[in-house]
Structure formats: C-alpha cells, structure tokens
Design a protein around this motif. Structure first.
Motif, PDB file in Angstrom:
ATOM      1  N   SER A 132      -6.381  13.186  -3.591  1.00 12.17           N
ATOM      2  CA  SER A 132      -5.653  13.731  -2.459  1.00 12.17           C
ATOM      3  C   SER A 132      -5.989  15.208  -2.357  1.00 12.17           C
ATOM      4  CB  SER A 132      -4.144  13.547  -2.677  1.00 12.17           C
ATOM      5  OG  SER A 132      -3.410  14.146  -1.625  1.00 12.17           O
ATOM      6  N   ASP A 167      -1.147  10.468  -3.026  1.00 13.57           N
ATOM      7  CA  ASP A 167      -0.986  11.570  -2.088  1.00 13.57           C
ATOM      8  C   ASP A 167      -0.222  12.653  -2.810  1.00 13.57           C
ATOM      9  OD1 ASP A 167      -1.461  12.565   0.663  1.00 13.57           O
ATOM     10  OD2 ASP A 167       0.710  12.823   0.578  1.00 13.57           O
ATOM     11  N   VAL A 203       3.652  14.271  -6.231  1.00  9.78           N
ATOM     12  CA  VAL A 203       2.553  13.306  -6.180  1.00  9.78           C
ATOM     13  C   VAL A 203       3.135  11.890  -6.216  1.00  9.78           C
ATOM     14  CG1 VAL A 203       0.437  12.483  -7.294  1.00  9.78           C
ATOM     15  CG2 VAL A 203       1.101  14.883  -7.524  1.00  9.78           C
ATOM     16  N   GLU A 239       1.367  16.819  -2.389  1.00  8.87           N
ATOM     17  CA  GLU A 239       1.734  17.956  -1.543  1.00  8.87           C
ATOM     18  C   GLU A 239       2.322  19.047  -2.425  1.00  8.87           C
ATOM     19  OE1 GLU A 239       0.977  18.143   1.603  1.00  8.87           O
ATOM     20  OE2 GLU A 239       0.545  16.026   2.003  1.00  8.87           O
ATOM     21  N   CYS A 248      -7.776  19.495  -5.284  1.00  6.01           N
ATOM     22  CA  CYS A 248      -7.563  18.050  -5.166  1.00  6.01           C
ATOM     23  C   CYS A 248      -6.749  17.579  -6.364  1.00  6.01           C
ATOM     24  CB  CYS A 248      -8.891  17.296  -5.186  1.00  6.01           C
ATOM     25  SG  CYS A 248      -9.816  17.421  -3.674  1.00  6.01           S
ATOM     26  N   THR A 285       6.769   8.323  -7.802  1.00  6.87           N
ATOM     27  CA  THR A 285       6.668   9.699  -7.322  1.00  6.87           C
ATOM     28  C   THR A 285       6.997  10.630  -8.464  1.00  6.87           C
ATOM     29  OG1 THR A 285       7.256   9.046  -5.076  1.00  6.87           O
ATOM     30  CG2 THR A 285       7.530  11.374  -5.637  1.00  6.87           C
ATOM     31  N   TRP A 308       7.374  11.936   2.106  1.00  4.82           N
ATOM     32  CA  TRP A 308       6.095  12.049   2.814  1.00  4.82           C
ATOM     33  C   TRP A 308       4.953  11.455   1.982  1.00  4.82           C
ATOM     34  CZ3 TRP A 308       4.393  13.340   7.539  1.00  4.82           C
ATOM     35  CH2 TRP A 308       3.030  13.606   7.676  1.00  4.82           C
ATOM     36  N   THR A 309       4.880  11.822   0.703  1.00  7.00           N
ATOM     37  CA  THR A 309       3.774  11.324  -0.123  1.00  7.00           C
ATOM     38  C   THR A 309       3.858   9.808  -0.286  1.00  7.00           C
ATOM     39  OG1 THR A 309       4.905  11.790  -2.232  1.00  7.00           O
ATOM     40  CG2 THR A 309       3.436  13.512  -1.352  1.00  7.00           C
ATOM     41  N   ALA A 354      -3.642   4.171  -4.323  1.00  2.47           N
ATOM     42  CA  ALA A 354      -3.636   5.308  -3.404  1.00  2.47           C
ATOM     43  C   ALA A 354      -2.776   6.401  -4.024  1.00  2.47           C
ATOM     44  CB  ALA A 354      -3.068   4.908  -2.045  1.00  2.47           C
ATOM     45  N   LYS A 383      -1.825   4.241   3.610  1.00  4.12           N
ATOM     46  CA  LYS A 383      -3.210   4.062   3.158  1.00  4.12           C
ATOM     47  C   LYS A 383      -3.421   2.637   2.658  1.00  4.12           C
ATOM     48  CE  LYS A 383      -3.779   8.843   1.605  1.00  4.12           C
ATOM     49  NZ  LYS A 383      -3.927   9.712   0.405  1.00  4.12           N
ATOM     50  N   GLU A 423       2.550   8.337   2.972  1.00  2.88           N
ATOM     51  CA  GLU A 423       1.085   8.455   3.052  1.00  2.88           C
ATOM     52  C   GLU A 423       0.412   7.377   2.196  1.00  2.88           C
ATOM     53  OE1 GLU A 423      -1.142  10.259   4.685  1.00  2.88           O
ATOM     54  OE2 GLU A 423       0.062  11.826   5.619  1.00  2.88           O
ATOM     55  N   CYS A 424       0.898   7.190   0.973  1.00  2.00           N
ATOM     56  CA  CYS A 424       0.301   6.175   0.092  1.00  2.00           C
ATOM     57  C   CYS A 424       0.434   4.774   0.670  1.00  2.00           C
ATOM     58  CB  CYS A 424       0.960   6.206  -1.289  1.00  2.00           C
ATOM     59  SG  CYS A 424       0.429   7.576  -2.312  1.00  2.00           S
TER      60      CYS A 424
END
Length: 129
Positions: free
Chosen positions: A27, A50, A118, A52, A34, A110, A75-76, A48, A83, A79-80
C-alpha cells in the motif's frame, strides 16, 4: 488465516517504493513510503492491505458522509475489502458505507500504531479458468 493475522505485525514492513518491490502486496502512503506484506503466499487465498497515516486530517467531504470517528481504520478495511471484491471503492461505499458487511466472512485485521493504521484482509482466490 488466523495464524497469519495474529502474526501480521511481523509480516509488515515500511520502506520506500524501490525497497518494497519484493512485497507480496503493498500500500502506498501519501508521504512516498510503502507498507508491504512479506508473508509467504497462501495457496487458494488472495491478500490485500491498505495503510494510512492517522495524523492526516480526514477529508471534509468524507468526514461529513461517513463520520470522523475511527475513520482511518474503517477506511483501510473498506479499501481492502473493495480490492478483494474487485470493485471500485465508490461502489463499495454505495453498498456498505465504510462498514464490513455482516455476511462478509473474509478474515481481516486492523493494526493501529502511532504512525500508521494498516488493515490486512484475505479472500479465497477465484477458481482458475
């Protein structure tokens, strides 16, 4: 999957784009780094991630729509899962908001650190054709 998720902190590394090239998946953060997932691949599963930075302010329009409380964790996860479902994140929002649907069944975790949020999530790989 529960063993991998329990050990997730050991499988995550933060590095530059170039240095994270060997990650199974990664991510990209807004500051040029990254977060990479370095666990071995698991046959029959896709992964997956993600990430932030929690110190970044929540965009006003998103905070208005979804609320700012625990935003980056939600949010993360979103996103995962988007995906893994292979749908645009905006499509996921329309269907589920920033929530994990109760019938999702995909294992996820998380992790919250002072400098990162993450999420790692897994889904069974689609059958090969």
């Amino acid at each position: 999957m529960s063993v991998l998720l329990a050990a997730a902190p050991r499988h995550l590394r933060v590095a530059s784009v170039v240095e994270s090239g060997a990650a199974l998946t990664r991510s990209h953060l807004g500051d040029g780094r990254c977060v990479g997932w370095y666990a071995p691949p698991v046959s029959g599963w896709q992964v997956a991630i993600d990430a932030e930075r929690p110190g970044v302010p929540v965009p006003t329009a998103l905070a208005r729509r979804f609320g700012a409380t625990d935003f980056w964790a939600r949010w993360t996860r979103t996103e995962c899962l988007a995906k893994l479902a292979d749908v645009p994140v905006a499509t996921w929002w329309q269907r589920h908001g920033l929530e994990v649907p109760p019938d999702c069944g995909w294992p996820w975790r998380t992790l919250t650190r002072p400098d990162l949020v993450v999420t790692v999530a897994f889904a069974a790989s689609p059958p090969r054709r």
